[in-house]
Design a protein around this motif. Structure first.
Motif, PDB file in Angstrom:
ATOM      1  N   VAL A  32       0.810  -1.225   0.000  1.00 56.82           N
ATOM      2  CA  VAL A  32       0.000   0.000   0.000  1.00 56.82           C
ATOM      3  C   VAL A  32       0.839   1.270   0.000  1.00 56.82           C
ATOM      4  O   VAL A  32       0.577   2.199  -0.771  1.00 56.82           O
ATOM      5  N   LYS A  38      -3.959  -0.044  -4.766  1.00 53.19           N
ATOM      6  CA  LYS A  38      -5.251   0.325  -4.178  1.00 53.19           C
ATOM      7  C   LYS A  38      -6.310  -0.730  -4.500  1.00 53.19           C
ATOM      8  O   LYS A  38      -6.044  -1.707  -5.214  1.00 53.19           O
ATOM      9  N   ALA A  60      -7.235  -1.800   0.864  1.00 54.60           N
ATOM     10  CA  ALA A  60      -5.826  -1.407   0.837  1.00 54.60           C
ATOM     11  C   ALA A  60      -5.417  -0.807   2.176  1.00 54.60           C
ATOM     12  O   ALA A  60      -5.093   0.382   2.285  1.00 54.60           O
ATOM     13  N   CYS A  65      -3.555  -5.609   4.629  1.00 54.07           N
ATOM     14  CA  CYS A  65      -4.136  -5.544   3.286  1.00 54.07           C
ATOM     15  C   CYS A  65      -4.949  -6.814   3.006  1.00 54.07           C
ATOM     16  O   CYS A  65      -4.448  -7.934   3.117  1.00 54.07           O
TER      17      CYS A  65
END
Length: 242
Positions: A32, A38, A60, A65
């Protein structure tokens, strides 16, 4: 292709289009913050066990994540199993260089071995694992080499002797020995012992030979430990090229 590592994914048909996976904080931050990926972006993941997963980012979050597994594919394993048994070098970065290059070339298993002439007897397992993971991702491989705990030479010879493999000990003593390349065969399991900067002791060489290891030379030059290990690794890979 951008490849990431997550050991917590298992290859299974039931995961397709349904499985969600969260990365740890370190890998999440890289995805990220560093790569600026994203929601909706896709990339590949490997579990280090031979499978690539195509994934899409759902959240994200740099602390965790979250991705969805879209599909999976298997990578063919090496046509051989190479076990490199290599003494830790006095300078740690040289051993890390060997770990990186051997992973890129192709190695199945690595065992740090403590010998009579070893100057380094403590290894950084977590650091070494990171080196292997990074090299696996950089070289786009789906198999992570096995890293064993450090073991003494005698204990390895007595307990880790794979009788189904071709076994070699590379040393620098002026004795009767053949070239490693002349003895290698394709599609075989192979174990190669590489000693420390001061080489194996005469007692260690004798013990290895008595236990079925063939003494070999890696060329005319006297090589550093890490160079010898990479030369041996490349020799095995070369013999197995199609």
């Amino acid at each position: 292709m951008q490849l990431f590592y997550n050991p917590n994914i298992s290859a299974s048909d039931s995961y397709r289009n349904t499985k969600e996976v969260t990365f740890d904080k370190e890998e999440s931050r890289h995805i990220v913050k560093v790569l600026r990926m994203k929601e909706g972006d896709t990339f590949k993941i490997t579990n280090g066990k031979g499978t690539f997963f195509n994934a899409e980012i759902i959240s994200a979050n740099p602390k965790g994540c979250l991705v969805k597994i879209l599909s999976e594919e298997n990578q063919s394993p090496l046509p051989y199993k190479l076990h490199l048994v290599v003494a830790p070098t006095k300078l740690n970065d040289r051993y890390e260089w060997f770990l990186e290059k051997a992973t890129e070339i192709g190695v199945s298993e690595i065992t740090p071995i403590i010998c009579d002439h070893s100057e380094r007897k403590v290894i950084k397992v977590e650091r070494y694992e990171k080196i292997l993971q990074s090299a696996m991702k950089q070289s786009l491989k789906a198999f992570l080499p096995v890293l064993n705990p450090a073991i003494s030479f005698k204990e390895f010879i007595e307990t880790k002797n794979d009788t189904d493999s071709l076994r070699f000990i590379a040393h620098c003593e002026e004795t009767d020995k053949k070239s490693l390349k002349s003895l290698l065969l394709p599609k075989k399991n192979i174990t190669i012992l590489i000693g420390p900067e001061g080489d194996f002791s005469s007692e260690e060489i004798d013990l290895a030979i008595k236990n079925g290891f063939n003494p070999v030379a890696l060329g005319e030059s006297r090589l550093r430990t890490e160079t010898a290990a990479v030369v041996a690794c490349h020799s095995v890979a070369f013999v197995n090229e199609v």
